[in-house]
Design a protein around this motif. Structure first.
Motif, PDB file in Angstrom:
ATOM      1  N   LEU A  28       0.854  -1.245   0.134  1.00 18.74           N
ATOM      2  CA  LEU A  28      -0.082  -0.141  -0.002  1.00 18.74           C
ATOM      3  C   LEU A  28       0.807   1.302  -0.087  1.00 18.74           C
ATOM      4  CD1 LEU A  28      -2.982  -0.918   2.332  1.00 18.74           C
ATOM      5  CD2 LEU A  28      -3.043  -0.433  -0.150  1.00 18.74           C
ATOM      6  N   ASN A  29       1.899   1.210   0.620  1.00 18.91           N
ATOM      7  CA  ASN A  29       2.633   2.405   0.596  1.00 18.91           C
ATOM      8  C   ASN A  29       3.474   2.675  -0.814  1.00 18.91           C
ATOM      9  OD1 ASN A  29       2.546   2.740   3.582  1.00 18.91           O
ATOM     10  ND2 ASN A  29       4.655   1.810   3.946  1.00 18.91           N
ATOM     11  N   ASP A  30       3.735   1.778  -1.579  1.00 13.16           N
ATOM     12  CA  ASP A  30       4.250   1.921  -2.982  1.00 13.16           C
ATOM     13  C   ASP A  30       3.066   2.333  -3.790  1.00 13.16           C
ATOM     14  OD1 ASP A  30       6.420   0.616  -2.372  1.00 13.16           O
ATOM     15  OD2 ASP A  30       5.996  -1.084  -3.178  1.00 13.16           O
ATOM     16  N   VAL A  31       1.770   2.062  -3.560  1.00 21.26           N
ATOM     17  CA  VAL A  31       0.503   2.559  -4.291  1.00 21.26           C
ATOM     18  C   VAL A  31       0.480   4.011  -3.990  1.00 21.26           C
ATOM     19  CG1 VAL A  31      -1.962   2.268  -4.568  1.00 21.26           C
ATOM     20  CG2 VAL A  31      -0.612   0.122  -4.578  1.00 21.26           C
ATOM     21  N   ILE A  32       0.236   4.257  -2.638  1.00 18.30           N
ATOM     22  CA  ILE A  32       0.189   5.529  -2.214  1.00 18.30           C
ATOM     23  C   ILE A  32       1.276   6.512  -2.515  1.00 18.30           C
ATOM     24  CG2 ILE A  32      -0.239   6.747   0.057  1.00 18.30           C
ATOM     25  CD1 ILE A  32      -2.062   4.262   0.942  1.00 18.30           C
ATOM     26  N   ASN A  33       2.436   6.142  -2.548  1.00 19.30           N
ATOM     27  CA  ASN A  33       3.565   7.033  -2.614  1.00 19.30           C
ATOM     28  C   ASN A  33       3.595   7.390  -4.322  1.00 19.30           C
ATOM     29  OD1 ASN A  33       4.638   7.098  -0.254  1.00 19.30           O
ATOM     30  ND2 ASN A  33       5.806   5.362  -0.509  1.00 19.30           N
ATOM     31  N   GLN A  34       2.880   6.747  -4.951  1.00 25.09           N
ATOM     32  CA  GLN A  34       2.750   6.996  -6.510  1.00 25.09           C
ATOM     33  C   GLN A  34       1.582   8.025  -6.690  1.00 25.09           C
ATOM     34  OE1 GLN A  34       2.356   3.589  -8.938  1.00 25.09           O
ATOM     35  NE2 GLN A  34       4.101   2.515  -7.946  1.00 25.09           N
ATOM     36  N   THR A  35       1.015   8.662  -5.673  1.00 25.44           N
ATOM     37  CA  THR A  35      -0.141   9.472  -6.012  1.00 25.44           C
ATOM     38  C   THR A  35      -1.519   8.622  -5.670  1.00 25.44           C
ATOM     39  OG1 THR A  35       0.912  11.180  -7.230  1.00 25.44           O
ATOM     40  CG2 THR A  35      -1.504  11.476  -6.748  1.00 25.44           C
ATOM     41  N   PRO A  36      -2.078   8.471  -4.671  1.00 29.46           N
ATOM     42  CA  PRO A  36      -3.270   7.887  -4.435  1.00 29.46           C
ATOM     43  C   PRO A  36      -4.529   8.296  -5.294  1.00 29.46           C
ATOM     44  CG  PRO A  36      -2.725   8.950  -2.407  1.00 29.46           C
ATOM     45  CD  PRO A  36      -1.619   9.338  -3.353  1.00 29.46           C
ATOM     46  N   GLU A  56      -9.914  14.260  11.258  1.00 33.02           N
ATOM     47  CA  GLU A  56     -10.575  14.702  10.221  1.00 33.02           C
ATOM     48  C   GLU A  56      -9.393  15.653   9.437  1.00 33.02           C
ATOM     49  OE1 GLU A  56     -13.673  18.228   8.412  1.00 33.02           O
ATOM     50  OE2 GLU A  56     -13.990  17.114  10.377  1.00 33.02           O
ATOM     51  N   GLU A  57      -8.315  16.102  10.051  1.00 36.48           N
ATOM     52  CA  GLU A  57      -7.203  16.681   9.264  1.00 36.48           C
ATOM     53  C   GLU A  57      -6.317  15.666   8.789  1.00 36.48           C
ATOM     54  OE1 GLU A  57      -3.032  19.350  10.647  1.00 36.48           O
ATOM     55  OE2 GLU A  57      -4.902  19.236  12.103  1.00 36.48           O
ATOM     56  N   LEU A  58      -5.994  14.488   9.167  1.00 34.65           N
ATOM     57  CA  LEU A  58      -5.579  13.564   8.782  1.00 34.65           C
ATOM     58  C   LEU A  58      -6.188  12.923   7.316  1.00 34.65           C
ATOM     59  CD1 LEU A  58      -3.283  11.566   9.149  1.00 34.65           C
ATOM     60  CD2 LEU A  58      -4.823   9.871  10.133  1.00 34.65           C
ATOM     61  N   LEU A  59      -7.423  12.801   7.265  1.00 34.26           N
ATOM     62  CA  LEU A  59      -8.202  12.379   6.282  1.00 34.26           C
ATOM     63  C   LEU A  59      -8.151  13.499   5.126  1.00 34.26           C
ATOM     64  CD1 LEU A  59     -11.594  11.029   8.053  1.00 34.26           C
ATOM     65  CD2 LEU A  59      -9.678   9.806   6.871  1.00 34.26           C
ATOM     66  N   ILE A  63      -6.491  13.006   1.479  1.00 36.00           N
ATOM     67  CA  ILE A  63      -7.525  13.621   0.251  1.00 36.00           C
ATOM     68  C   ILE A  63      -6.644  14.596  -0.535  1.00 36.00           C
ATOM     69  CG2 ILE A  63      -9.604  14.748  -0.214  1.00 36.00           C
ATOM     70  CD1 ILE A  63     -10.839  13.327   1.818  1.00 36.00           C
ATOM     71  N   ASN A  64      -6.023  15.486   0.107  1.00 35.76           N
ATOM     72  CA  ASN A  64      -5.308  16.815  -0.755  1.00 35.76           C
ATOM     73  C   ASN A  64      -4.093  16.211  -1.332  1.00 35.76           C
ATOM     74  OD1 ASN A  64      -6.854  18.826   0.294  1.00 35.76           O
ATOM     75  ND2 ASN A  64      -5.817  19.206   1.960  1.00 35.76           N
ATOM     76  N   ASP A  65      -3.429  14.899  -0.927  1.00 36.52           N
ATOM     77  CA  ASP A  65      -2.438  14.237  -1.673  1.00 36.52           C
ATOM     78  C   ASP A  65      -2.820  13.338  -2.858  1.00 36.52           C
ATOM     79  OD1 ASP A  65      -0.535  15.661  -0.171  1.00 36.52           O
ATOM     80  OD2 ASP A  65      -0.328  13.970   1.368  1.00 36.52           O
ATOM     81  N   SER A  66      -4.066  13.243  -2.776  1.00 37.59           N
ATOM     82  CA  SER A  66      -4.622  12.315  -3.693  1.00 37.59           C
ATOM     83  C   SER A  66      -5.218  12.639  -4.978  1.00 37.59           C
ATOM     84  CB  SER A  66      -5.894  11.679  -3.015  1.00 37.59           C
ATOM     85  OG  SER A  66      -5.601  10.878  -1.917  1.00 37.59           O
TER      86      SER A  66
END
Length: 128
Positions: A28-36, A56-59, A63-66
């Motif tokens: 999952l880290n690999d998937v997410i590091n490529q822009t989720p 909520e800030e974590l969520l 989302i902002n990185d996705s």
């Protein structure tokens, strides 16, 4: 060409909560590091929870990185086709139609929700 992944709400929640074993977490880290990549439906589901300000800030940061895929006519038409042929909830049908439209593999814990959809490739990261 490497296939893309669409991440379902439950996988994000589990990932943020650290509920995966090391090999699953690494995948999952690999998937997410490529822009989720997530559906706008997942954004709505994530931010629709009543939760603490910190959570909520974590969520919101996730989302902002996705990359968020909004609804298009193509996704809506695929969703209509799915709903006519399967008994599947509307949010799940929209997420599935997004994955199908973008030829993405859906990462979800709830594989049974999508099992009737033959054109959808599913991976449960908890079973990797």
């Amino acid at each position: 060409m490497e296939r893309s992944y669409l991440i379902d709400t439950n996988v994000i929640i589990d990932w943020l909560a650290g509920k995966f074993q090391a090999n699953q977490q690494n995948f999952l880290n690999d998937v997410i590091n490529q822009t989720p990549t997530i559906s706008v439906i997942t954004k709505i589901e994530l931010l629709g929870f009543n939760t603490s300000k910190n959570h909520e800030e974590l969520l919101r940061n996730f989302i902002n990185d996705s990359l968020i895929i909004n609804l298009s006519d193509q996704i809506v038409n695929e969703c209509i086709r799915i709903r006519k042929s399967s008994k599947i909830k509307l949010p799940d049908a929209l997420i599935a139609s997004t994955a199908i439209t973008f030829n993405s593999i859906l990462l979800t814990r709830n594989t049974s929700d999508f099992s009737s959809l033959k054109r959808l490739e599913i991976i449960n990261p908890h079973l990797i």
